[in-house]
Design a protein around this motif. Structure first.
Motif, PDB file in Angstrom:
ATOM      1  N   ALA A   1     116.704  24.957  12.921  1.00 57.41           N
ATOM      2  CA  ALA A   1     115.304  24.540  12.923  1.00 57.41           C
ATOM      3  C   ALA A   1     114.415  25.594  13.571  1.00 57.41           C
ATOM      4  O   ALA A   1     113.317  25.901  13.080  1.00 57.41           O
ATOM      5  N   HIS A   2     114.874  26.154  14.691  1.00 65.39           N
ATOM      6  CA  HIS A   2     114.081  27.176  15.384  1.00 65.39           C
ATOM      7  C   HIS A   2     113.915  28.414  14.506  1.00 65.39           C
ATOM      8  O   HIS A   2     112.815  28.965  14.394  1.00 65.39           O
ATOM      9  N   LEU A   3     114.992  28.829  13.862  1.00 68.53           N
ATOM     10  CA  LEU A   3     114.937  30.016  13.007  1.00 68.53           C
ATOM     11  C   LEU A   3     114.044  29.784  11.799  1.00 68.53           C
ATOM     12  O   LEU A   3     113.267  30.666  11.407  1.00 68.53           O
ATOM     13  N   ALA A   4     114.138  28.598  11.186  1.00 71.74           N
ATOM     14  CA  ALA A   4     113.323  28.300  10.012  1.00 71.74           C
ATOM     15  C   ALA A   4     111.840  28.377  10.343  1.00 71.74           C
ATOM     16  O   ALA A   4     111.037  28.918   9.562  1.00 71.74           O
TER      17      ALA A   4
ATOM     18  N   GLY B   1     109.201  41.817  21.861  1.00 72.31           N
ATOM     19  CA  GLY B   1     108.771  41.863  20.470  1.00 72.31           C
ATOM     20  C   GLY B   1     107.458  42.596  20.294  1.00 72.31           C
ATOM     21  O   GLY B   1     107.301  43.420  19.390  1.00 72.31           O
ATOM     22  N   LEU B   2     106.493  42.309  21.170  1.00 70.77           N
ATOM     23  CA  LEU B   2     105.201  42.986  21.075  1.00 70.77           C
ATOM     24  C   LEU B   2     105.334  44.448  21.464  1.00 70.77           C
ATOM     25  O   LEU B   2     104.729  45.340  20.832  1.00 70.77           O
ATOM     26  N   SER B   3     106.149  44.729  22.479  1.00 72.51           N
ATOM     27  CA  SER B   3     106.395  46.118  22.854  1.00 72.51           C
ATOM     28  C   SER B   3     107.044  46.878  21.702  1.00 72.51           C
ATOM     29  O   SER B   3     106.684  48.032  21.418  1.00 72.51           O
ATOM     30  N   PHE B   4     107.995  46.234  21.028  1.00 68.42           N
ATOM     31  CA  PHE B   4     108.665  46.838  19.878  1.00 68.42           C
ATOM     32  C   PHE B   4     107.648  47.274  18.829  1.00 68.42           C
ATOM     33  O   PHE B   4     107.727  48.378  18.274  1.00 68.42           O
ATOM     34  N   GLN B   5     106.663  46.406  18.556  1.00 70.28           N
ATOM     35  CA  GLN B   5     105.669  46.730  17.539  1.00 70.28           C
ATOM     36  C   GLN B   5     104.744  47.852  17.987  1.00 70.28           C
ATOM     37  O   GLN B   5     104.368  48.713  17.188  1.00 70.28           O
TER      38      GLN B   5
ATOM     39  N   ALA C   1     108.197  36.848  16.136  1.00 68.47           N
ATOM     40  CA  ALA C   1     108.789  35.517  15.957  1.00 68.47           C
ATOM     41  C   ALA C   1     110.283  35.611  15.650  1.00 68.47           C
ATOM     42  O   ALA C   1     111.087  34.825  16.168  1.00 68.47           O
ATOM     43  N   LEU C   2     110.668  36.564  14.811  1.00 70.92           N
ATOM     44  CA  LEU C   2     112.088  36.692  14.475  1.00 70.92           C
ATOM     45  C   LEU C   2     112.883  37.262  15.647  1.00 70.92           C
ATOM     46  O   LEU C   2     114.010  36.825  15.917  1.00 70.92           O
ATOM     47  N   LEU C   3     112.301  38.220  16.374  1.00 69.26           N
ATOM     48  CA  LEU C   3     112.979  38.744  17.561  1.00 69.26           C
ATOM     49  C   LEU C   3     113.182  37.634  18.604  1.00 69.26           C
ATOM     50  O   LEU C   3     114.238  37.538  19.229  1.00 69.26           O
ATOM     51  N   GLU C   4     112.156  36.799  18.752  1.00 68.10           N
ATOM     52  CA  GLU C   4     112.270  35.694  19.695  1.00 68.10           C
ATOM     53  C   GLU C   4     113.360  34.721  19.248  1.00 68.10           C
ATOM     54  O   GLU C   4     114.132  34.204  20.063  1.00 68.10           O
ATOM     55  N   ALA C   5     113.448  34.484  17.943  1.00 70.60           N
ATOM     56  CA  ALA C   5     114.486  33.592  17.415  1.00 70.60           C
ATOM     57  C   ALA C   5     115.881  34.146  17.666  1.00 70.60           C
ATOM     58  O   ALA C   5     116.826  33.380  17.911  1.00 70.60           O
ATOM     59  N   CYS C   6     116.033  35.455  17.620  1.00 66.06           N
ATOM     60  CA  CYS C   6     117.338  36.069  17.893  1.00 66.06           C
ATOM     61  C   CYS C   6     117.835  35.681  19.285  1.00 66.06           C
ATOM     62  O   CYS C   6     118.995  35.285  19.460  1.00 66.06           O
ATOM     63  N   VAL C   7     116.950  35.799  20.254  1.00 69.22           N
ATOM     64  CA  VAL C   7     117.318  35.503  21.640  1.00 69.22           C
ATOM     65  C   VAL C   7     117.494  34.004  21.842  1.00 69.22           C
ATOM     66  O   VAL C   7     118.497  33.542  22.396  1.00 69.22           O
TER      67      VAL C   7
END
Length: 309
Positions: free
Chosen positions: A156-159, A229-233, A198-204
């Motif tokens: 659910a979180h990933l979706a 995630g924001l730093s990555f971007q 959002a996807l990076l956050e879902a990974c963790v």
């Protein structure tokens, strides 16, 4: 439970932790798992197209973040590997679709021709669709030794992270902002917090969920992931200006060509670098209660700002 009372499993990571070896070991495991996750069956063309992009290499940072978090919270690599593979499938889907002529119209990805340049736009679209659907099937079917409720929670979180409330929504605002000169920092942050973050956050978070983390622990890990995630971007925006195509493995200078507003265009290069470092410091602060168990996630946070591609 107060912050100081958070209890997690404490793997014996040494203080002289070797990130390079850690990444290499985990990349090897992820590559093997990905190769085994998606066999070629009839109709072969679509599976070959899916595998072409899925197995094209890359840092595998997203699955490694999932594995590292699950281990930190007392889980195992085996518990998290199907979700780690699914995360890479979804990330690959986003790259295939992002490279299409209707989106960023790019010819190269990870140093190879993009999927639509090899298989055509039609098959590339379907390959992305196939990877997205298969990712969720794979989590549900291949995850072992994890309570069903935790698997469902991770799905659910990933979706949500992938849909209109996450990656898709960020991509929409990104497309609508191209060529505009009045894009604000707030809009730019929305784009990247959703399209990339959002996807990076879902990974963790999914790694933590699978290991049975508490809501308080998940909250801290979510904030850690949002910051990296924001730093990555921001680093991506910087590299688009400063790195070559050979270094990036994809076309350099695409943001400028597409007239996209980026962090360096709003703040300048040096201020953008400072902001990226501040975000990493904030991310690492969220890991303080986890002690030495967090060493891999701390090292991965530093890796994000020190990378060159």
């Amino acid at each position: 439970m107060s912050t100081t009372e958070i209890q997690v499993a404490n793997p014996p990571f040494p203080t002289d932790f070797d990130l390079s070896n850690y990444l290499k070991t985990n990349q090897t495991q992820v590559e093997a798992a990905l190769a085994n996750s998606l066999p070629v069956v009839y109709p072969e063309t679509i599976y070959e197209s899916m595998r072409y992009s899925l197995l094209a290499g890359g840092k595998r940072l997203r699955p490694i973040l999932c594995l590292a978090t699950c281990e930190m919270m007392g889980g195992t690599i085996e518990m998290a590997m199907p979700t780690a593979c699914a995360l890479e499938m979804i990330h690959t889907m986003s790259l295939i679709h992002d490279d299409l002529p209707a989106m960023d119209n790019d010819d190269y990805r990870r140093g190879k021709l993009t999927n639509h340049k090899v298989y055509g736009d039609d098959i590339a679209i379907l390959a992305g669709d196939g990877l997205l659907a298969y990712a969720f099937e794979y989590i549900a079917r291949a995850t072992l030794n994890v309570p069903p409720q935790q698997i469902l929670q991770a799905i659910a979180h990933l979706a949500r992270a992938v849909g209109a409330a996450g990656l898709v929504g960020g991509q929409v605002v990104d497309l609508q902002s191209e060529g505009k000169s009045d894009v604000t920092v707030e809009t730019l942050s929305y784009i990247h917090n959703h399209k990339t973050g959002a996807l990076l956050e879902a990974c963790v978070v999914c790694g933590a969920i699978l290991a049975g983390a508490t809501e308080e622990q998940i909250g801290k890990l979510s904030r850690y992931a949002q910051n990296i995630g924001l730093s990555f971007q921001i680093i991506d925006d910087i590299l688009d200006i400063t790195a070559t195509q050979a270094e990036l493995g994809k076309t350099a200078g695409k943001d400028l060509q597409a007239q996209k507003v980026t962090y360096p265009s709003l703040w300048g290069l040096e201020a953008s670098k400072i902001q990226a470092q501040e975000l990493i410091a904030a991310a690492k602060a969220e890991l303080a209660p986890f002690g030495t168990a967090a060493i891999p996630l701390l090292a991965l946070a530093d890796y994000i700002t020190n990378r060159d591609r």
